[in-house]
Design a protein around this motif. Sequence first.
Motif, PDB file in Angstrom:
ATOM      1  N   ARG A  76       0.877  -1.166   0.000  1.00 15.56           N
ATOM      2  CA  ARG A  76       0.000   0.000   0.000  1.00 15.56           C
ATOM      3  C   ARG A  76       0.916   1.217   0.000  1.00 15.56           C
ATOM      4  N   GLY A  77       0.722   2.101  -0.945  1.00 11.86           N
ATOM      5  CA  GLY A  77       1.600   3.258  -1.073  1.00 11.86           C
ATOM      6  C   GLY A  77       1.023   4.508  -0.443  1.00 11.86           C
ATOM      7  N   GLU A  78       1.835   5.535  -0.478  1.00  7.47           N
ATOM      8  CA  GLU A  78       1.425   6.839   0.029  1.00  7.47           C
ATOM      9  C   GLU A  78       0.652   7.597  -1.046  1.00  7.47           C
ATOM     10  N   PRO A  81       1.049  13.956  -3.495  1.00  9.23           N
ATOM     11  CA  PRO A  81       0.689  15.299  -3.023  1.00  9.23           C
ATOM     12  C   PRO A  81      -0.410  15.956  -3.850  1.00  9.23           C
ATOM     13  N   THR A  82      -0.487  15.627  -5.139  1.00 10.33           N
ATOM     14  CA  THR A  82      -1.503  16.244  -6.000  1.00 10.33           C
ATOM     15  C   THR A  82      -2.876  15.583  -5.880  1.00 10.33           C
ATOM     16  N   ALA A  83      -2.939  14.442  -5.192  1.00 13.07           N
ATOM     17  CA  ALA A  83      -4.221  13.748  -4.970  1.00 13.07           C
ATOM     18  C   ALA A  83      -4.176  13.130  -3.576  1.00 13.07           C
ATOM     19  N   PRO A  84      -4.221  13.968  -2.534  1.00 10.44           N
ATOM     20  CA  PRO A  84      -3.979  13.475  -1.170  1.00 10.44           C
ATOM     21  C   PRO A  84      -4.984  12.458  -0.642  1.00 10.44           C
ATOM     22  N   ASP A  85      -6.133  12.316  -1.283  1.00 11.95           N
ATOM     23  CA  ASP A  85      -7.089  11.304  -0.810  1.00 11.95           C
ATOM     24  C   ASP A  85      -7.034  10.020  -1.630  1.00 11.95           C
ATOM     25  N   GLN A  86      -6.095   9.910  -2.579  1.00  8.00           N
ATOM     26  CA  GLN A  86      -5.966   8.725  -3.430  1.00  8.00           C
ATOM     27  C   GLN A  86      -4.752   7.911  -2.997  1.00  8.00           C
ATOM     28  N   ARG A  87      -4.948   6.614  -2.775  1.00 10.65           N
ATOM     29  CA  ARG A  87      -3.870   5.761  -2.288  1.00 10.65           C
ATOM     30  C   ARG A  87      -3.688   4.538  -3.181  1.00 10.65           C
ATOM     31  N   PRO A  88      -2.450   4.264  -3.626  1.00 19.74           N
ATOM     32  CA  PRO A  88      -2.223   3.076  -4.456  1.00 19.74           C
ATOM     33  C   PRO A  88      -2.153   1.794  -3.613  1.00 19.74           C
ATOM     34  N   VAL A  89      -2.658   0.720  -4.195  1.00 23.46           N
ATOM     35  CA  VAL A  89      -2.681  -0.590  -3.545  1.00 23.46           C
ATOM     36  C   VAL A  89      -2.328  -1.639  -4.593  1.00 23.46           C
ATOM     37  N   SER A  90      -1.570  -2.663  -4.186  1.00 24.62           N
ATOM     38  CA  SER A  90      -1.235  -3.744  -5.102  1.00 24.62           C
ATOM     39  C   SER A  90      -1.220  -5.064  -4.336  1.00 24.62           C
ATOM     40  N   GLY A  91      -1.586  -6.131  -5.003  1.00 23.75           N
ATOM     41  CA  GLY A  91      -1.584  -7.444  -4.375  1.00 23.75           C
ATOM     42  C   GLY A  91      -1.938  -8.532  -5.376  1.00 23.75           C
ATOM     43  N   ALA A 105      -3.989 -13.194 -10.659  1.00 21.11           N
ATOM     44  CA  ALA A 105      -3.769 -11.870 -11.245  1.00 21.11           C
ATOM     45  C   ALA A 105      -3.015 -10.988 -10.267  1.00 21.11           C
ATOM     46  N   LEU A 106      -2.171 -10.135 -10.811  1.00 18.60           N
ATOM     47  CA  LEU A 106      -1.569  -9.051 -10.054  1.00 18.60           C
ATOM     48  C   LEU A 106      -2.536  -7.888 -10.190  1.00 18.60           C
ATOM     49  N   GLU A 107      -3.084  -7.426  -9.068  1.00 22.62           N
ATOM     50  CA  GLU A 107      -4.051  -6.329  -9.104  1.00 22.62           C
ATOM     51  C   GLU A 107      -3.403  -5.077  -8.541  1.00 22.62           C
ATOM     52  N   THR A 108      -3.505  -3.981  -9.285  1.00 23.26           N
ATOM     53  CA  THR A 108      -2.974  -2.700  -8.858  1.00 23.26           C
ATOM     54  C   THR A 108      -4.036  -1.647  -9.090  1.00 23.26           C
ATOM     55  N   SER A 109      -4.297  -0.847  -8.060  1.00 21.59           N
ATOM     56  CA  SER A 109      -5.325   0.181  -8.201  1.00 21.59           C
ATOM     57  C   SER A 109      -4.944   1.405  -7.380  1.00 21.59           C
ATOM     58  N   ILE A 110      -5.691   2.466  -7.609  1.00 20.61           N
ATOM     59  CA  ILE A 110      -5.551   3.674  -6.802  1.00 20.61           C
ATOM     60  C   ILE A 110      -6.958   4.190  -6.550  1.00 20.61           C
ATOM     61  N   GLY A 111      -7.196   4.649  -5.335  1.00 21.61           N
ATOM     62  CA  GLY A 111      -8.526   5.138  -5.026  1.00 21.61           C
ATOM     63  C   GLY A 111      -8.634   5.656  -3.609  1.00 21.61           C
ATOM     64  N   ASN A 112      -9.880   5.957  -3.246  1.00 24.90           N
ATOM     65  CA  ASN A 112     -10.166   6.507  -1.924  1.00 24.90           C
ATOM     66  C   ASN A 112     -11.343   5.799  -1.260  1.00 24.90           C
TER      67      ASN A 112
END
Length: 164
Positions: A76-78, A81-91, A105-112
């Motif tokens: 889970r990433g940070e 700064p330009t989208a402070p409520d969006q966080r990347p996740v991978s698994g 599957a390798l799943e990667t997303s970004i969201g809030n």
Amino acid sequence: MRSPRITAAAAVTAAVGILAGTSHAAAQPRCRQVDATISDKVVTEGCPPGIPVCVAGTVRGKHGFDGTTVFVLGSRGEAPPTAPDQRPVSGTLTYTFDDGSTLTALETSIGNVSTQTGTGHAGGTQQFTGGTHHYEGATGFAYLAQHWETDHFATRIQGEVCTS
């Protein structure tokens, strides 16, 4: 009347073409469209051995793409700064189908997405990396769109899975 030499040459050419076409077709992957919805939630039971918490649920889709799912968080990433409520996740996401086949599957997303407030959304991709039975050696992709419903994640996936 045709010359026996021309007839023999035509027969050999046709046979080579058939064999080349057959081997070429066998080497080409068979792809099929994936259009499905995953309904899952964070659980502490039903996770792979050694994983205390995961996201598990079901997948329902077109053309028999029905089964269970387990997502194991890899990182889970940070938020940028330009989208402070969006966080990347991978698994890793594993699909298990009624016939016992699996698809990974390798799943990667970004969201809030917030399970506390019941709001938010995420978008990303799934890269199919293999599986078992008729998904052995599978490749392909799916785009995902996710949101939180009352008590679970709802994720729409669309793409293609290919096997050789």
